[in-house]
Design a protein around this motif. Structure first.
Motif, PDB file in Angstrom:
ATOM      1  N   UNK A  92      88.890 -19.905  88.744  1.00 24.23           N
ATOM      2  CA  UNK A  92      89.345 -19.257  89.973  1.00 24.23           C
ATOM      3  C   UNK A  92      88.678 -19.794  91.235  1.00 24.23           C
ATOM      4  N   UNK A  93      87.502 -20.366  91.129  1.00 23.25           N
ATOM      5  CA  UNK A  93      86.810 -20.783  92.337  1.00 23.25           C
ATOM      6  C   UNK A  93      86.525 -22.280  92.347  1.00 23.25           C
ATOM      7  N   UNK A  94      86.490 -22.828  93.558  1.00 27.57           N
ATOM      8  CA  UNK A  94      86.168 -24.240  93.729  1.00 27.57           C
ATOM      9  C   UNK A  94      85.341 -24.374  95.006  1.00 27.57           C
ATOM     10  N   UNK A  95      84.307 -25.203  94.908  1.00 23.78           N
ATOM     11  CA  UNK A  95      83.404 -25.421  96.036  1.00 23.78           C
ATOM     12  C   UNK A  95      83.614 -26.839  96.557  1.00 23.78           C
ATOM     13  N   UNK A  96      83.981 -26.932  97.824  1.00 21.32           N
ATOM     14  CA  UNK A  96      84.325 -28.211  98.440  1.00 21.32           C
ATOM     15  C   UNK A  96      83.437 -28.465  99.641  1.00 21.32           C
ATOM     16  N   UNK A  97      82.866 -29.667  99.691  1.00 22.18           N
ATOM     17  CA  UNK A  97      82.033 -30.077 100.822  1.00 22.18           C
ATOM     18  C   UNK A  97      82.778 -31.129 101.626  1.00 22.18           C
ATOM     19  N   UNK A 127      80.174 -27.625 105.217  1.00 21.90           N
ATOM     20  CA  UNK A 127      80.311 -28.792 106.086  1.00 21.90           C
ATOM     21  C   UNK A 127      79.014 -29.593 106.088  1.00 21.90           C
ATOM     22  N   UNK A 128      79.112 -30.858 105.703  1.00 17.71           N
ATOM     23  CA  UNK A 128      77.929 -31.711 105.644  1.00 17.71           C
ATOM     24  C   UNK A 128      78.349 -33.173 105.560  1.00 17.71           C
ATOM     25  N   UNK A 129      77.486 -34.046 106.060  1.00 16.65           N
ATOM     26  CA  UNK A 129      77.690 -35.485 105.889  1.00 16.65           C
ATOM     27  C   UNK A 129      76.631 -36.078 104.964  1.00 16.65           C
ATOM     28  N   UNK A 138      75.957 -27.088  93.970  1.00 19.12           N
ATOM     29  CA  UNK A 138      76.455 -26.399  95.148  1.00 19.12           C
ATOM     30  C   UNK A 138      77.890 -26.778  95.485  1.00 19.12           C
ATOM     31  N   UNK A 139      78.423 -27.824  94.858  1.00 21.57           N
ATOM     32  CA  UNK A 139      79.831 -28.158  95.102  1.00 21.57           C
ATOM     33  C   UNK A 139      80.444 -28.829  93.881  1.00 21.57           C
ATOM     34  N   UNK A 140      81.754 -28.683  93.762  1.00 20.12           N
ATOM     35  CA  UNK A 140      82.508 -29.307  92.673  1.00 20.12           C
ATOM     36  C   UNK A 140      83.138 -30.612  93.125  1.00 20.12           C
ATOM     37  N   UNK A 141      83.608 -30.609  94.374  1.00 25.01           N
ATOM     38  CA  UNK A 141      84.259 -31.773  94.964  1.00 25.01           C
ATOM     39  C   UNK A 141      83.712 -31.977  96.367  1.00 25.01           C
ATOM     40  N   UNK A 142      83.781 -33.197  96.837  1.00 29.30           N
ATOM     41  CA  UNK A 142      83.349 -33.478  98.201  1.00 29.30           C
ATOM     42  C   UNK A 142      84.227 -34.569  98.793  1.00 29.30           C
ATOM     43  N   UNK A 143      84.432 -34.497 100.085  1.00 26.30           N
ATOM     44  CA  UNK A 143      85.061 -35.585 100.819  1.00 26.30           C
ATOM     45  C   UNK A 143      83.974 -36.239 101.649  1.00 26.30           C
ATOM     46  N   UNK A 144      83.876 -37.556 101.535  1.00 28.03           N
ATOM     47  CA  UNK A 144      82.864 -38.285 102.290  1.00 28.03           C
ATOM     48  C   UNK A 144      83.467 -39.540 102.916  1.00 28.03           C
ATOM     49  N   UNK A 280      93.182 -28.149  90.568  1.00 23.67           N
ATOM     50  CA  UNK A 280      94.298 -27.846  91.461  1.00 23.67           C
ATOM     51  C   UNK A 280      94.058 -28.390  92.857  1.00 23.67           C
ATOM     52  N   UNK A 281      92.840 -28.173  93.365  1.00 24.69           N
ATOM     53  CA  UNK A 281      92.512 -28.645  94.707  1.00 24.69           C
ATOM     54  C   UNK A 281      92.510 -30.166  94.770  1.00 24.69           C
ATOM     55  N   UNK A 282      91.982 -30.798  93.753  1.00 27.24           N
ATOM     56  CA  UNK A 282      91.935 -32.265  93.727  1.00 27.24           C
ATOM     57  C   UNK A 282      93.350 -32.846  93.773  1.00 27.24           C
ATOM     58  N   UNK A 283      94.236 -32.325  92.928  1.00 29.92           N
ATOM     59  CA  UNK A 283      95.614 -32.833  92.906  1.00 29.92           C
ATOM     60  C   UNK A 283      96.305 -32.597  94.254  1.00 29.92           C
TER      61      UNK A 283
END
Length: 295
Positions: A92-97, A127-129, A138-144, A280-283
């Motif tokens: 049910x939950x996803x952590x995204x940075x 939000x982080x770089x 602390x996160x499952x997925x990240x965009x960098x 789900x979020x990744x797709x």
């Protein structure tokens, strides 16, 4: 695992290492700093070695602490993953940075599409770089924003990047920015994350030495906001000013575009299977990014 393994003390140690502070660790764990200190001393006694060099204002980890932490982090992450799976939260939950400017612009504009499509998913955003350390759970997925190379992560390109020059319509009108010859009279807005002014100017046959006025910012959103407020020219990614351009708050000036060799990548740990919500979020992110590039 031995029956006397002090798991609570190890959790406190991990929190102190992640935050660099007993008080911050205590805040995260919802206990007092004294309780954290007691657990750290318990762990030191159990291991038979000092983990920190203590001073009045600082807590410096020893070499033994750094080595021990690197070894226990993967185990702690696996334990957290197992706990979430049993409790059903991973479904049910996803952590995204996300980088702050990307989060407040490109992602924020599209986030309602995801929440409407998947109302059952609990989305936790940060939000982080900083370089992502998936061991801290602390996160499952990240965009960098980087070149896409990492030995300990899987990185999938979402959006290739380039930079070009933008300013407010009022600033363009005031300085009559019709051609590159007008550039030396402008104010350049520098930003750490897109520090490409020297390369861009070189590509059009100019040098930063030709400019007497500049402002420097450590975050993209600050330099972009300064451009909105008629303060100068910002050199940034089209993905970060997409909505500003659509609303007429910023306009592109000059035709010169610089390829940075970087992009916005979706990053995940190599050795962890994503939960259902994260998948789900990744797709969805990959599909949306693909559609954006086709338009």
């Amino acid at each position: 695992m031995r029956a006397d393994t002090p798991l609570r003390a190890i959790a406190c140690f991990d929190a102190v290492m992640r935050t660099g502070s007993v008080s911050l660790a205590a805040s995260q764990l919802f206990v007092t700093p004294g309780a954290v200190g007691q657990q750290i001393r318990k762990l030191e006694g159990w291991l038979g070695t000092a983990l920190f060099v203590r001073s009045v204002r600082r807590l410096q980890p020893t070499a033994e602490a750094l080595s021990y932490w690197e070894q226990v982090k993967p185990a702690l992450r696996q334990l957290e993953t197992a706990n979430l799976a049993v409790r059903g939260l991973r479904d049910r939950q996803v952590r995204l940075s996300l980088p702050p400017a990307f989060a407040s612009s490109w992602f924020a504009k599209r986030m309602p599409l995801f929440t409407e499509l998947h109302p059952e998913v609990q989305l936790h955003l940060s939000a982080s770089t900083d370089t992502v350390d998936f061991n801290d759970a602390t996160c499952d997925l990240a965009v960098r924003h980087f070149g896409g190379y990492g030995s300990d992560v899987n990185a999938e390109l979402l959006l290739p990047d380039e930079v070009r020059v933008y300013c407010s319509p009022a600033y363009r009108e005031r300085l009559q920015l019709q051609s590159l010859e007008c550039l030396p009279g402008t104010t350049l807005l520098y930003t750490t994350s897109h520090a490409h002014w020297s390369q861009w100017l070189s590509s059009v046959g100019m040098s930063p030495d030709s400019f007497s006025s500049s402002l420097k910012f450590d975050q993209s959103e600050l330099s972009i906001d300064a451009a909105r407020r008629d303060q100068g020219l910002v050199l940034t990614s089209p993905w970060l000013v997409e909505e500003d351009v659509q609303r007429g708050l910023l306009v592109p000036v000059f035709d010169a575009v610089l390829k940075t060799g970087k992009g916005y990548y979706l990053v995940q740990a190599k050795d962890v299977v994503l939960g259902e919500a994260a998948q789900l979020l990744r797709r969805w992110l990959c599909e949306v990014a693909q559609r954006v590039q086709q338009h």
